[in-house]
Each structure stands twice: as C-alpha cells, then as structure tokens.
Design an enzyme around this catalytic site. Sequence first.
Site, PDB file in Angstrom:
ATOM      1  N   LYS A   1      23.139  24.233  -8.559  1.00 17.26           N
ATOM      2  CA  LYS A   1      23.322  24.458 -10.008  1.00 17.26           C
ATOM      3  C   LYS A   1      24.743  24.926 -10.328  1.00 17.26           C
ATOM      4  O   LYS A   1      25.386  24.411 -11.236  1.00 17.26           O
ATOM      5  CB  LYS A   1      22.347  25.536 -10.529  1.00 17.26           C
ATOM      6  CG  LYS A   1      20.885  25.239 -10.296  1.00 17.26           C
ATOM      7  CD  LYS A   1      19.991  26.280 -10.960  1.00 17.26           C
ATOM      8  CE  LYS A   1      20.178  27.705 -10.464  1.00 17.26           C
ATOM      9  NZ  LYS A   1      19.786  27.927  -9.055  1.00 17.26           N
TER      10      LYS A   1
ATOM     11  N   ARG B   1      14.972  33.264 -15.529  1.00 13.68           N
ATOM     12  CA  ARG B   1      14.469  33.210 -14.167  1.00 13.68           C
ATOM     13  C   ARG B   1      12.946  33.409 -14.146  1.00 13.68           C
ATOM     14  O   ARG B   1      12.322  33.326 -13.109  1.00 13.68           O
ATOM     15  CB  ARG B   1      15.135  34.347 -13.432  1.00 13.68           C
ATOM     16  CG  ARG B   1      15.600  34.267 -12.016  1.00 13.68           C
ATOM     17  CD  ARG B   1      16.367  33.114 -11.558  1.00 13.68           C
ATOM     18  NE  ARG B   1      16.971  33.395 -10.280  1.00 13.68           N
ATOM     19  CZ  ARG B   1      18.286  33.442 -10.063  1.00 13.68           C
ATOM     20  NH1 ARG B   1      19.134  33.164 -11.003  1.00 13.68           N
ATOM     21  NH2 ARG B   1      18.743  33.717  -8.852  1.00 13.68           N
TER      22      ARG B   1
ATOM     23  N   ARG C   1      27.343  27.751   2.722  1.00 16.06           N
ATOM     24  CA  ARG C   1      27.956  28.052   1.437  1.00 16.06           C
ATOM     25  C   ARG C   1      29.072  29.086   1.550  1.00 16.06           C
ATOM     26  O   ARG C   1      28.929  30.094   2.232  1.00 16.06           O
ATOM     27  CB  ARG C   1      26.856  28.565   0.501  1.00 16.06           C
ATOM     28  CG  ARG C   1      27.304  28.822  -0.901  1.00 16.06           C
ATOM     29  CD  ARG C   1      26.176  28.585  -1.854  1.00 16.06           C
ATOM     30  NE  ARG C   1      25.260  29.707  -1.955  1.00 16.06           N
ATOM     31  CZ  ARG C   1      24.316  29.778  -2.896  1.00 16.06           C
ATOM     32  NH1 ARG C   1      24.187  28.809  -3.770  1.00 16.06           N
ATOM     33  NH2 ARG C   1      23.511  30.797  -2.938  1.00 16.06           N
TER      34      ARG C   1
ATOM     35  N   ARG D   1      28.271  35.116   0.604  1.00 17.30           N
ATOM     36  CA  ARG D   1      27.501  36.086  -0.190  1.00 17.30           C
ATOM     37  C   ARG D   1      26.561  36.887   0.700  1.00 17.30           C
ATOM     38  O   ARG D   1      25.924  36.337   1.584  1.00 17.30           O
ATOM     39  CB  ARG D   1      26.690  35.341  -1.260  1.00 17.30           C
ATOM     40  CG  ARG D   1      27.481  35.064  -2.515  1.00 17.30           C
ATOM     41  CD  ARG D   1      26.739  34.153  -3.446  1.00 17.30           C
ATOM     42  NE  ARG D   1      25.368  34.570  -3.700  1.00 17.30           N
ATOM     43  CZ  ARG D   1      24.568  33.963  -4.570  1.00 17.30           C
ATOM     44  NH1 ARG D   1      25.008  32.917  -5.260  1.00 17.30           N
ATOM     45  NH2 ARG D   1      23.354  34.394  -4.757  1.00 17.30           N
TER      46      ARG D   1
ATOM     47  N   ARG E   1      14.231  34.825  -1.421  1.00 20.93           N
ATOM     48  CA  ARG E   1      14.664  34.272  -2.709  1.00 20.93           C
ATOM     49  C   ARG E   1      13.869  33.002  -3.051  1.00 20.93           C
ATOM     50  O   ARG E   1      13.567  32.752  -4.216  1.00 20.93           O
ATOM     51  CB  ARG E   1      16.170  33.991  -2.679  1.00 20.93           C
ATOM     52  CG  ARG E   1      16.983  35.295  -2.735  1.00 20.93           C
ATOM     53  CD  ARG E   1      18.418  35.111  -2.301  1.00 20.93           C
ATOM     54  NE  ARG E   1      19.164  34.235  -3.172  1.00 20.93           N
ATOM     55  CZ  ARG E   1      20.271  33.590  -2.801  1.00 20.93           C
ATOM     56  NH1 ARG E   1      20.740  33.713  -1.585  1.00 20.93           N
ATOM     57  NH2 ARG E   1      20.899  32.837  -3.662  1.00 20.93           N
TER      58      ARG E   1
END
Length: 210
Positions: free
Chosen positions: A14, A90, A125, A158, A169
């Site tokens: 996203k 969310r 990532r 992160r 998550r």
Amino acid sequence: MNIVILLGAPGSGKGTIAGRLASEDANLKHVSSGDLLRGAVAKGTPAGQAAKAAMEAGQLVADEIIAEMIKDVIAETQGDVTMLLDGFPRNVKQAEVLEAINAPIKSAVLVDVPDEIIADRIAGRRTCPKCKAGYHVKALPPKVEGICDKCGTALTIRKDDNPDTVKDRLVVYHRETEPLIKFYEAKGLLRKIDGNQGPEKNAAAFKAAM
Ligand code: AMP
C-alpha cells in the site's frame, strides 16, 4: 478534496503504491497512519508515548489517538486534492469516524496479496527514516545498497518488521481490518487489485481502479 482508502495486509505494498503515485502527481497526497504514528513516537509527543508499546507489539494503537491525527490532516487538506489514505481505517470503528465527519470517500481499493507472500516481502523491506521512501532488497532495491536514492540517508529496518511481530500483525489484520472489505462493498465503494504484479504494474492497476 476527496479520499481514496488503501486496504490490504501489512506488506501488501500500500505504502509503495501510494508513495509512487503521489510522487508522480501533485494532486495526490499520501497520508500514512503508520508514518504519522512513527513520527509522533520519534518526537516523543504524548500521542507517540501512548502508541509506542502497541506498535512494537504489532497491535493496533487506541482508536482515539490515530483518529484525532487523521481528522486533523483531513481538516487541513483543501482544494483539488485526492488523499491516498494508507493504514486508516484499520477497523469498523475507525471507518465510522470517517462516516461521522462525512469524509468524502471516493473509493476503497483492496491491494490483494496472499499471506504466504507477505512474510517474504516484509523480510526484505527497507525504509528511509528521513523521507519515508520504501525499498525492497530484491523487488525494489536502491541504486546504492542501504542508501536512500532520494535523500542519501542510510536505510533502516522497521522494528515491527521482525517475523514474530509480522505474524501478530497479520492476525490483527484478519480479525480487525478485513471486515472493512464487506463494509465498503456494502457501500458500493470497494475495488480490488492484484498486488503481486511488481511495483510499477501495481501502481498502474491501483490508479486505474481508484
Ligand atoms: P503501518 O505502517 O500501517 O504498518 O502501521 C504500523 C503500526 O502502527 C501498526 O502495526 C499499528 O500498531 C499502528 N497503526 C497504524 N495505523 C493504525 C490505525 N489506523 N489504528 C491503530 N493502529 C495503527
């Protein structure tokens, strides 16, 4: 001003899609709830202090904290702008916050990526802590390893991108966020794209769908 909501699991791309589209079109504004919260944590604001533990555990922060931040950004955004709202809502309660303020939602686009692929994506990532540009060691590498193409800052991983937190998550995503697919479908606002086509095609498909 109108709003396009990006729906999709953590690691579905996203942020990459919204960042890419916003960099190509001055009328598109990328608003990431995760970036707003990470900024608040880094600054040590009261909201950041309240959000920190939940974020590190891969859980959602309290609705009120993030809802206030998003309402502020919406209130200060005017003119011929489409806001690409990434990471908010969310859960259904947050979607109702947008309803309550009559937020001008144009569409909600689901970036669809199977769970099996997510872990791999997140493992590679890398993020620029300064300008927030996102990279992936294989799918979207920077020109110089470990360095942001845009601002030259050293890229970071992160804290919540470690495999255990990612599992949590994803559980949160399926339990809390997935019901939004039906929520926006019922309103006739839902669109869906295949989020597994590579960064360029994903962004093009998103733009066509929104
Ligand atoms: P993201 O960058 O969207 O993956 O968000 C990172 C983390 O910030 C999430 O795992 C949550 O802890 C928190 N977060 C981001 N957006 C929200 C939201 N709308 N509601 C609650 N927590 C959020």
